[in-house]
Design an enzyme around this catalytic site. Structure first.
Site, PDB file in Angstrom:
ATOM      1  N   SER A  54      -9.936 -17.039 -20.872  1.00 20.76           N
ATOM      2  CA  SER A  54     -10.343 -16.280 -19.478  1.00 20.76           C
ATOM      3  C   SER A  54     -11.216 -17.349 -18.446  1.00 20.76           C
ATOM      4  O   SER A  54     -11.349 -16.938 -17.411  1.00 20.76           O
ATOM      5  CB  SER A  54     -11.382 -15.413 -20.086  1.00 20.76           C
ATOM      6  OG  SER A  54     -12.616 -15.952 -20.675  1.00 20.76           O
ATOM      7  N   HIS A  55     -11.464 -18.638 -19.148  1.00 18.29           N
ATOM      8  CA  HIS A  55     -11.951 -19.505 -18.041  1.00 18.29           C
ATOM      9  C   HIS A  55     -11.480 -20.979 -17.906  1.00 18.29           C
ATOM     10  O   HIS A  55     -11.851 -21.814 -17.247  1.00 18.29           O
ATOM     11  CB  HIS A  55     -13.414 -20.039 -18.765  1.00 18.29           C
ATOM     12  CG  HIS A  55     -14.419 -18.867 -18.718  1.00 18.29           C
ATOM     13  ND1 HIS A  55     -14.380 -17.635 -19.255  1.00 18.29           N
ATOM     14  CD2 HIS A  55     -15.667 -18.639 -17.702  1.00 18.29           C
ATOM     15  CE1 HIS A  55     -15.574 -17.120 -18.837  1.00 18.29           C
ATOM     16  NE2 HIS A  55     -16.321 -17.423 -18.016  1.00 18.29           N
ATOM     17  N   ASP A 195     -12.164 -11.567 -19.144  1.00 17.24           N
ATOM     18  CA  ASP A 195     -11.578 -11.131 -20.502  1.00 17.24           C
ATOM     19  C   ASP A 195     -11.025  -9.862 -19.957  1.00 17.24           C
ATOM     20  O   ASP A 195      -9.886  -9.295 -20.288  1.00 17.24           O
ATOM     21  CB  ASP A 195     -12.261 -11.150 -21.295  1.00 17.24           C
ATOM     22  CG  ASP A 195     -12.803 -12.271 -22.112  1.00 17.24           C
ATOM     23  OD1 ASP A 195     -11.806 -12.969 -22.521  1.00 17.24           O
ATOM     24  OD2 ASP A 195     -13.892 -12.911 -22.143  1.00 17.24           O
TER      25      ASP A 195
END
Length: 345
Positions: A54-55, A195
Site C-alpha cells: 500500500s506504500h 489498504d
C-alpha cells in the site's frame, strides 16, 4: 473458499535496480528533478522491498495524478532554515516530503548530537510514503526517533459520523546495537487508507470495523467508505485521541494544516494530502554518557522475552520480506506494473 484465498493475481519479481529505474523513468517523465525523483523513488522502493504494497510502487499512481491536477510541485526546491539550537525547519515548497527530509536530515542529526534532542518541522509538503523509512535513517545514526503527520479529513472521530481527522500515522524508531532497529509505523485509523484503496482496486469487501457509510453505519464497501463515508480510528476513543494529538503536534504547533484544512486546500481535486510533518530525534549518549550502549542493549531483554512468548516484533515481518526481496526480487502485481508503465505514454 475465503475471499483472500479466492483472489489471485499475476505477479512479477523485480530487483531493487529495476524498481528504482521504473520509478525514475516515470518521475522524470513527469517533470521531477533528480533530487526529488531519487528521494521519492528510494522511499517507494524501500516499501516495496518490504512488501508494504500500500506504500510501495502503487503510490506512483496517486503521485502522478496529484501532480497532473496541480496538487504538488514536481520540481520543488526545498529550503532549510536553522531556527534554533534544537530546531530545524524545511519548507518543502509544495513538493513531496522525502526530498525535504533528505535535505534536513544532516541538520537534524547534528542538532540532536549537540543538544541531546532536536525537532525538524517539514512544512508545505505532500506526504504519501511510509514514515518508517525515515526512522531507519535516524536509527542508523544511533538516534531514537519519532515522526508523525496529519493527512486529509478521512476519519470520523470516535462517537462521530463525519470525516474530520486524518489517518495520522505515527512512527517510532529505537536503534538496537548489533541488530536491526526496533521500528513501528502505523496509522491511527483502523487501517491505512492505501489498504482500503487496494481492496477497492481488487473488488474486495473490507471488514466493517474499518469504516462507515454516509449514514455512519459500519460498511464493507470500500468505495462507499472512501468516497461518501468515513474511516474509523483504531481502538475507539484511544486511537481518536492519539489522532487528535498528531493533528495538533504536526499541525498548528509547526504552523501547518489540520487534516480538515488540508481537505479544504485540496479543493475537490482528490489529490494526496498537503500538510506538515514533525520529526523528533534523541541522542541516547547525551542522557547516559559512556554507559549509553549498555543501556540501549538492555532493550534486548524485552525483545527476547517477547519473542520467547511467541510474540512478533512490529518490524520483524518487514525485515523478513526485505531479505526475501533482496534475494529473489520484490513481488509486484503485473497489472500494477502495466498501469505504471502507461504513465509514460
Amino acid at each position: 473458499m475465503k475471499d483472500h484465498e479466492a483472489h489471485q493475481e499475476a505477479t512479477v519479481h523485480l530487483d531493487r535496480d529495476a524498481l528504482m529505474a521504473l520509478c525514475h523513468r516515470v518521475l522524470a517523465h513527469h517533470g521531477f528533478t533528480e533530487e526529488q525523483a531519487s528521494a521519492l523513488a528510494g522511499t517507494l522502493v524501500a516499501a516495496q522491498l518490504d512488501a508494504s504494497h500500500s506504500h510501495g510502487l502503487y503510490r506512483l499512481l496517486g503521485i502522478i495524478d496529484t501532480v497532473r491536477k496541480g496538487g504538488a510541485v514536481a520540481d520543488a526546491a526545498p529550503e532549510v532554515e536553522d531556527v534554533a539550537p534544537g530546531v530545524v525547519r524545511v519548507d518543502a515548497k509544495g513538493g513531496f516530503s522525502p526530498c525535504a527530509f533528505e535535505l534536513g536530515l544532516p541538520h537534524l542529526v547534528a542538532k540532536a548530537r549537540d543538544a541531546g534532542i532536536a525537532l525538524m518541522a517539514i512544512n508545505h509538503c505532500v506526504h504519501t510514503t511510509a514514515l518508517w523509512v525515515e526512522l531507519e535513517r535516524l536509527a542508523e545514526q544511533g538516534l531514537v526517533g519519532v515522526a508523525c503527520n496529519p493527512t486529509q479529513a478521512y476519519v470520523a472521530p470516535h462517537g462521530g459520523k463525519q470525516p474530520l481527522l486524518g489517518t495520522n500515522p505515527i512512527a517510532f524508531g529505537w536503534p538496537y546495537p548489533g541488530d536491526a532497529p526496533f521500528i513501528f509505523d502505523f496509522a491511527t485509523s483502523a487501517i491505512a487508507r492505501g489498504d482500503i484503496e487496494l481492496y477497492r482496486r481488487e473488488g474486495r469487501a473490507i471488514p466493517e470495523a474499518w469504516g462507515v457509510d454516509r449514514h455512519g453505519v459500519p460498511c464493507s464497501d470500500p468505495a462507499e467508505v472512501l468516497d461518501h463515508g468515513a474511516m474509523t480510528p483504531f481502538g475507539e476513543h484511544k486511537g481518536s485521541a492519539l489522532a487528535i494529538m498528531i493533528e495538533l503536534m504536526a499541525g498548528p504547533l509547526i504552523g501547518d494544516l489540520l487534516s480538515v484544512e488540508s481537505s479544504e486546500h485540496d479543493e475537490g481535486r482528490r489529490g494526496l494530502p498537503y500538510h506538515g510533518e514533525l520529526v523528533i530525534a534523541i541522542d541516547p549518549s547525551r542522557l547516559t554518557g559512556e554507559a549509553s550502549s549498555a543501556h540501549m542493549e538492555r532493550s534486548g531483554r524485552l525483545f527476547e522475552a517477547m519473542l520467547g512468548q511467541g510474540a512478533r516484533l512490529p518490524s520483524q515481518r518487514r525485515y523478513r520480506e526485505r531479505a526475501r526481496s533482496l534475494e529473489h526480487g520484490a513481488e509486484v502485481s503485473l497489472a500494477l506494473v502495466k498501469e505504471i508503465e502507461s504513465l509514460l505514454d
